[in-house]
Every structure is written in C-alpha cells, then in structure tokens.
Design a protein around this motif. Structure first.
Motif, PDB file in Angstrom:
ATOM      1  N   ALA A 116      39.962  33.001  40.604  1.00  0.00           N
ATOM      2  CA  ALA A 116      39.717  33.428  41.874  1.00  0.00           C
ATOM      3  C   ALA A 116      40.582  34.674  42.019  1.00  0.00           C
ATOM      4  O   ALA A 116      40.037  35.831  42.420  1.00  0.00           O
ATOM      5  N   VAL A 117      41.718  34.681  41.563  1.00  0.00           N
ATOM      6  CA  VAL A 117      42.753  35.964  41.715  1.00  0.00           C
ATOM      7  C   VAL A 117      42.107  37.110  40.825  1.00  0.00           C
ATOM      8  O   VAL A 117      42.102  38.196  41.384  1.00  0.00           O
ATOM      9  N   GLU A 118      41.799  36.733  39.773  1.00  0.00           N
ATOM     10  CA  GLU A 118      41.320  37.553  38.725  1.00  0.00           C
ATOM     11  C   GLU A 118      40.092  38.182  39.034  1.00  0.00           C
ATOM     12  O   GLU A 118      39.741  39.301  38.922  1.00  0.00           O
ATOM     13  N   GLU A 119      39.392  37.535  39.808  1.00  0.00           N
ATOM     14  CA  GLU A 119      37.988  38.247  40.076  1.00  0.00           C
ATOM     15  C   GLU A 119      38.455  39.101  41.354  1.00  0.00           C
ATOM     16  O   GLU A 119      37.377  39.869  41.487  1.00  0.00           O
ATOM     17  N   ALA A 120      39.159  38.668  42.250  1.00  0.00           N
ATOM     18  CA  ALA A 120      39.469  39.627  43.335  1.00  0.00           C
ATOM     19  C   ALA A 120      40.171  40.835  42.924  1.00  0.00           C
ATOM     20  O   ALA A 120      39.723  42.154  43.359  1.00  0.00           O
ATOM     21  N   GLN A 121      40.898  40.780  41.890  1.00  0.00           N
ATOM     22  CA  GLN A 121      41.515  41.963  41.145  1.00  0.00           C
ATOM     23  C   GLN A 121      40.547  42.754  40.447  1.00  0.00           C
ATOM     24  O   GLN A 121      40.352  43.965  40.519  1.00  0.00           O
ATOM     25  N   ARG A 122      39.258  42.111  39.927  1.00  0.00           N
ATOM     26  CA  ARG A 122      38.333  42.674  39.324  1.00  0.00           C
ATOM     27  C   ARG A 122      37.509  43.723  40.183  1.00  0.00           C
ATOM     28  O   ARG A 122      36.936  44.663  39.975  1.00  0.00           O
ATOM     29  N   LEU A 123      36.996  43.040  41.259  1.00  0.00           N
ATOM     30  CA  LEU A 123      36.307  43.581  42.198  1.00  0.00           C
ATOM     31  C   LEU A 123      36.997  44.582  42.864  1.00  0.00           C
ATOM     32  O   LEU A 123      36.113  45.854  43.220  1.00  0.00           O
TER      33      LEU A 123
END
Length: 392
Positions: A116-123
């Motif tokens: 979830a953290v990685e997706e938030a950073q990616r977006l």
C-alpha cells in the motif's frame, strides 16, 4: 469425485460445504428463474433483490450506521491501494483547494501495508509519511513480527492507512482498545471526520470491527472469510463520496469512474457489471453467518481455534521442531505462521498425506502458514493439531 481435504489456504480459501452445495444448484437455476446465477442479468429483479439483502446482512452483523455506505466492487485489496489514494486526495483537495502540501500517513506492519505504501508513493499527489514501521521494533530491524508501539501521525493528513491483519506475516492489531497492541485511535488527529482507512481483507466478518464509525473507509477482498475471489466490499463514510471531477478541476488527479466511490454509490454498485457469482456466494455465506450468530459467534470460535494451534506451536518449540515468528500478544487469529526447524518439506508432505492442504507459507517469507478463516471448523483444526503434535 475424490474426497474433499481440509483447506488451510490463505485465499482463495475454504468455503462452507452447505454453501457450495446451494451455489452448485443455483448455477443451473437461480431463485426459480430457470437461469443460472452465472448467466442471469445483474439488473434482473431477482439479483437486485439479492444484492440488497447481502448489503443488509453486512450492515446488520457489523452494526454499520447510516453514516456509511456499503459498496461492492472489483480488483481486490490491491485495487483499493490505488482507489483510497485517489478518492481521499480528491476529498482533501475539495476541503483545501489552495493547499499543495497534502500528506498521507501509513502504518507499516507487513507485506500488504508495504504494498500500500509503495502504491501511494508511485501514484504521487502527496507526500507519504510512514507514521510507524514495525520493523524498527524487531530484533533484526527488518522483520515484521509485531504491532508498533510508537507513531508519528501528521496533524491534518489526507488519509491514515493501516492493515488490521497482515495475511503474510501473521500480525494483527488487538480488538481490545485498552491493549498496547490495539490500533492507537487515541493518537489520531482530534477532528470529527478523521480520514482513517482500514484494510480488513483477511479478517472481515471474523469479529466485530473496533470503532467502526471512526473509519472513513474499510475495504476487504471477499476471498478469505466470506466468498470467492472477484468481489471487494467497501464501507465508506458518506463524506468520502466526493465529486472527483470537481476535485480534478481544482488540481486533484483524475479518478477513473470505476474507482470513484461516489460513482459506485450513486449507481448502487452497478456502474458496470458487478461480480454476480462472487456476490451470490458471499451472500449465502452471510446468510449462514447470521443464522450461527454473526461476527460474535465467529470471534468466539476463531479464538478457540487459534489458541489450539498456538499451543501446538509452543509444544513443538519445546520439542525443538517448530519456531514461532510473531511476538506473543501481536499474533493473528486468522493467519498463524511458524517455521519447521528440521525438514519443512517432510512436514508439508506428511500433512498432505493426512488430507491437510494449503499450509505452505507465502513465497516471500517461506515457512508454514495456517489460515483459520471462518469456514475452517474446530474439528478440522483439531485434526491439524493432532498432526502437529505427532510430527518429529
């Protein structure tokens, strides 16, 4: 057909046999329509009524107030890693049209909160603040084997995410708010509508949700406790059903219609064709749950099952054949993880010979994982425990 085995898989996972039998009949004839449930129109009056009933079963058993909507969508928890970011950043933009310094808080406790953290950073669209990282409290500084005790929440975040139960790592927040391993609701920003997001994918409907009304969004893939893969259930506070197009005009990222919570709510979860078969089987499971006593019943039985397996792990540790992975008091009722000190392949193959399957740990961490979801019975758990005690 060969005899069914005991399925301790982490998902897709075991379903009640009575539900499977009822669903099998409905594949040929749903509700007397003469049309199978996998064939019937999602806009038929029969399925529409069933969808309303399913929503009501969730609302009643979890005591969800009218302040929150229940939505059905697709894409699993992984799609919600994106959707919560897009919808709650849109909400934040509408509330703060002139601010460009939004922050999103994440509590990091295992593999899925890490995703979830990685997706938030990616977006992008806002700074990601890791408000707590459980690895910092592990002995080696890199293991997810505990619930954090120190948090640094932002004063006005666009969202605050946590994963209530980490399926891979076997870590779970306590449902006792007085416990030091419960989620720290008392540390959240003190405003009336905190944007708290709870990922309940592997514990949904297994026990009451602690302080449910304090959440802005709760989401769960169905394929653990209530149905097959293909449908995701959302509980969304109505102030989070925002006009994402209006937010985009103010500078927020555009939100796909299929990910917009307001679009889902306005269309009764039928903006596009929902996962009809998965919703149907989930509804049958929820009917059965209501007859048994709801989440209170499962909380009691799941606690008993977990206690038996953890006792068997402890007994194995004393004999030198098992090694636990999660600190006591931080352990999941749903996903019990441990290592076999000796020959792990021997343990797995012996279990399969005894009719026990789905116990290998996640590929990223290895070891053994026993998933005690709602459909796993105490009798099946006792069979596993007997095998564990006999293993040398």
């Amino acid at each position: 057909m060969s005899e069914r085995v005991i399925n301790f898989g982490a998902g897709p996972s075991a379903l009640p046999e009575s539900v499977l039998n009822e669903a099998a009949a409905a594949l040929l004839n749903f509700n007397g329509t003469g049309i199978g449930i996998a064939e019937i129109s999602h806009r038929s009056k029969e399925f529409s009524a069933f969808l309303v009933e399913t929503e009501g079963l969730i609302r009643t058993q979890l005591d969800i107030p009218s302040t929150h909507s229940i939505l059905f969508t697709q894409g699993g928890g992984s799609a919600q890693f994106s959707a919560v970011v897009l919808n709650l950043l849109a909400r934040y933009r509408l509330l703060h049209p002139d601010q460009d310094d939004a922050v999103m808080d994440y509590v990091l406790t295992g593999s899925f909160s890490k995703k979830a953290v990685e997706e938030a950073q990616r977006l992008g669209g806002a700074r990601v603040n890791v408000a707590a990282d459980a690895r910092a409290q592990s002995e080696d500084g890199k293991s997810f084997n505990n619930v954090p005790s120190q948090y640094s929440f932002s004063p006005d975040p666009a969202l605050i995410y946590y994963c209530e139960n980490e399926t891979v790592n076997g870590v779970q927040f306590s449902d006792d708010v007085s416990s030091p391993t419960s989620f720290p609701f008392h540390l959240l920003p003190q405003n009336a509508l905190v944007p708290l997001v709870g990922d309940y994918s592997s514990s949904f409907m297994s026990r009451p949700i602690t302080r449910l009304t304090d959440h802005a969004v709760i989401f769960a893939g169905a394929q653990k406790n209530i149905g097959p893969a293909g449908v995701t259930i959302l509980i969304v506070r109505k102030d989070c059903l925002v006009d994402v197009d209006a937010a985009a005009k103010l500078g927020a990222a555009p939100v796909p219609c299929t990910m917009s919570y307001k679009t889902l709510a306005d269309s009764g979860s039928m903006y596009n064709t929902p996962s009809v078969l998965a919703i149907y089987i989930s509804g049958l499971v929820l009917r059965r749950s209501a007859q048994l006593g709801g989440v209170q019943y499962y909380q009691e039985t799941n606690t008993k099952k977990a206690a038996k397996v953890y006792a068997a792990v402890a007994e194995g540790e004393a004999r030198g054949v098992f090694r636990g992975k999660v600190k006591e008091g931080h352990r999941s009722l749903m996903n019990i993880v441990f290592d076999v000190v000796g020959d792990e392949a021997k343990f797995v193959s012996g279990a399969e010979a005894a009719g026990i399957k789905g116990i290998k740990g996640h590929r990223s961490v290895g070891g053994i994982r026993i998933s005690l979801y709602n459909a796993v019975t105490e009798e099946q758990t006792d069979t596993l425990v007997a095998y564990m005690k006999s293993f040398t």
